[in-house]
Design a protein around this motif. Sequence first.
Motif, mmCIF file in Angstrom:
data_model
loop_
_atom_site.group_PDB
_atom_site.id
_atom_site.type_symbol
_atom_site.label_atom_id
_atom_site.label_comp_id
_atom_site.label_asym_id
_atom_site.label_seq_id
_atom_site.Cartn_x
_atom_site.Cartn_y
_atom_site.Cartn_z
ATOM 1 N N THR A 130 0.828 -1.213 0.000
ATOM 2 C CA THR A 130 0.000 0.000 0.000
ATOM 3 C C THR A 130 0.857 1.256 0.000
ATOM 4 O OG1 THR A 130 -0.141 0.131 2.417
ATOM 5 C CG2 THR A 130 -1.787 -1.210 1.310
ATOM 6 N N LEU A 131 2.109 1.153 0.466
ATOM 7 C CA LEU A 131 2.969 2.329 0.574
ATOM 8 C C LEU A 131 3.880 2.507 -0.632
ATOM 9 C CD1 LEU A 131 4.123 2.042 4.313
ATOM 10 C CD2 LEU A 131 2.217 3.367 3.390
ATOM 11 N N ALA A 132 4.397 1.402 -1.162
ATOM 12 C CA ALA A 132 5.433 1.468 -2.205
ATOM 13 C C ALA A 132 4.824 1.702 -3.586
ATOM 14 C CB ALA A 132 6.259 0.187 -2.197
ATOM 15 N N PHE A 164 7.532 6.327 0.702
ATOM 16 C CA PHE A 164 7.898 5.000 0.212
ATOM 17 C C PHE A 164 7.514 4.803 -1.247
ATOM 18 C CE2 PHE A 164 7.964 4.558 4.766
ATOM 19 C CZ PHE A 164 9.028 3.702 4.995
ATOM 20 N N LYS A 165 6.527 5.539 -1.734
ATOM 21 C CA LYS A 165 6.151 5.399 -3.147
ATOM 22 C C LYS A 165 7.278 5.871 -4.057
ATOM 23 C CE LYS A 165 1.856 5.642 -4.029
ATOM 24 N NZ LYS A 165 1.636 4.237 -4.456
ATOM 25 N N ARG A 166 8.003 6.885 -3.641
ATOM 26 C CA ARG A 166 9.151 7.349 -4.416
ATOM 27 C C ARG A 166 10.419 6.568 -4.060
ATOM 28 N NH1 ARG A 166 9.166 13.870 -4.273
ATOM 29 N NH2 ARG A 166 10.985 13.513 -5.597
ATOM 30 N N GLY A 167 10.453 6.038 -2.858
ATOM 31 C CA GLY A 167 11.676 5.405 -2.395
ATOM 32 C C GLY A 167 11.812 3.943 -2.733
ATOM 33 N N TYR A 168 10.696 3.197 -2.838
ATOM 34 C CA TYR A 168 10.784 1.740 -2.991
ATOM 35 C C TYR A 168 9.816 1.274 -4.062
ATOM 36 C CZ TYR A 168 11.583 -3.097 -1.556
ATOM 37 O OH TYR A 168 11.965 -4.430 -1.533
ATOM 38 N N THR A 169 10.280 0.368 -4.933
ATOM 39 C CA THR A 169 9.446 -0.154 -6.023
ATOM 40 C C THR A 169 9.297 -1.662 -5.879
ATOM 41 O OG1 THR A 169 9.915 1.593 -7.630
ATOM 42 C CG2 THR A 169 9.309 -0.561 -8.506
ATOM 43 N N ILE A 170 8.056 -2.132 -5.994
ATOM 44 C CA ILE A 170 7.738 -3.558 -6.053
ATOM 45 C C ILE A 170 7.334 -3.867 -7.484
ATOM 46 C CG2 ILE A 170 6.161 -5.363 -5.254
ATOM 47 C CD1 ILE A 170 5.872 -3.713 -2.645
#
Length: 432
Positions: free
Chosen positions: A168-170, A382-388
């Motif tokens: 939900t965050l990434a 986290f949306k800018r920091g981490y990608t799934i």
Amino acid sequence: MQQTPIAQAVTKASVPSLRSMHRRNDGGDSVAELRTGIKQLGEAFHEFKKSNDERLEKLSKGQGDPLLEGKVDELNKKLSDLEAFKKNTEETLKKKNRIGRSDADDADVEEHKKAFDGYLRKGREDGLRDLEVKAINLGTGEDGGFAVPEELDRNIAQLERDLSVMRTLANVISVGSEEYKRLVNTGGAASGWVGETDARPETAAPKLAQIAPFFGEIYANPAVTQKALDDIFFDVEAWLADELSWEFDEQEGGSFITGNGTNKPKGFLAYANSAVTDKVGTRPFGTLQFVTSGAAAALSNPDRLIDLIHSLKRGYRRNAVFLGNGLTLAALRKLKDNEGNYLWRPGLEAGEPGILLGYRYEEDEAMPDIAADSIPLAFGDFKRGYTIADVRGTRVLRDPFTNKPFVHFYTTKRVGGGVMDSLAIKLLKIAA
């Protein structure tokens, strides 16, 4: 274990477990339930503050009270349960109002879905491989079962998003293969001031870095009896989506936070970290900054939380959240600022989350506990920091032979994860 009278009084209003709340078919008045939950949340917070104030006053006089400590802990747990109930009820209301997408007009997709249902129930494979390729444009995978229909794949992903905090965050993307890479500008471009007629010497070019998620294959092997599959009222696709989402979520959740990147995603806590700030050129790209707690083996200094917030550049703070586990949240709920105000407060309106120093706090039990030299709290966008990255094409292999009378559905999917912007996530490290 028998509860104390205080614990019985605190927990007399039962709160459903998170999984039971997620799975229930809510036919009641969800709006009324939400209002009741918010009312109970406000009452519990009032009682928590009153009891914690009394606890702190006694501690300041050197009068520890184990019964009062237990009451505060029970109230803390009740606050967490009520917050989870409120959040789940709000999600239920959202889903009721969400307009669904139908593939009924797509003949290839519908035909593939019907054939796949026959494969799940009876093991029929007639023409399924050709329909799979036509419907979702995936290559054959004879040794890996059949690709699930697009709608089922989407439902699994949606359930995982509902369950997994990091999802939900990434930033979650769908890719066709593991060849996904991104180019990022790590700075280095030079400039300068000149007069109107001065020469313009060549300046340094910006530095580009190629980054990619770390991929791995995740599997689950749920089982059901053939008798259940023969029941036309048994929704096999809904059952499979529900089972797979829970299994995948349990495996993935920790990897997005602490995974080492070997045959699995690399979690953001597995990246190098440093106390060096964000000044250009002073910390290597891909290294996360940490702020220390200021107290040995404890998280008790509100000023360090403020330092953590402002270690993040203003542009990232707009969408930033705190991320920690439930025990860390319980400790943070007890903290006050210098004026006696609690740092955390619950959301007492529909759609309003609990906040810490003005920012949302998300719980994920994969985050470490508070201990010497641990990192129990992260803060960032986290949306800018981490990608799934989900590789399209979840595959299912039906196995009716290994464990009769059960039919197993060996299911695999490939997923990657990694830090894409190391400036967007900050860490709080507990002093040794």
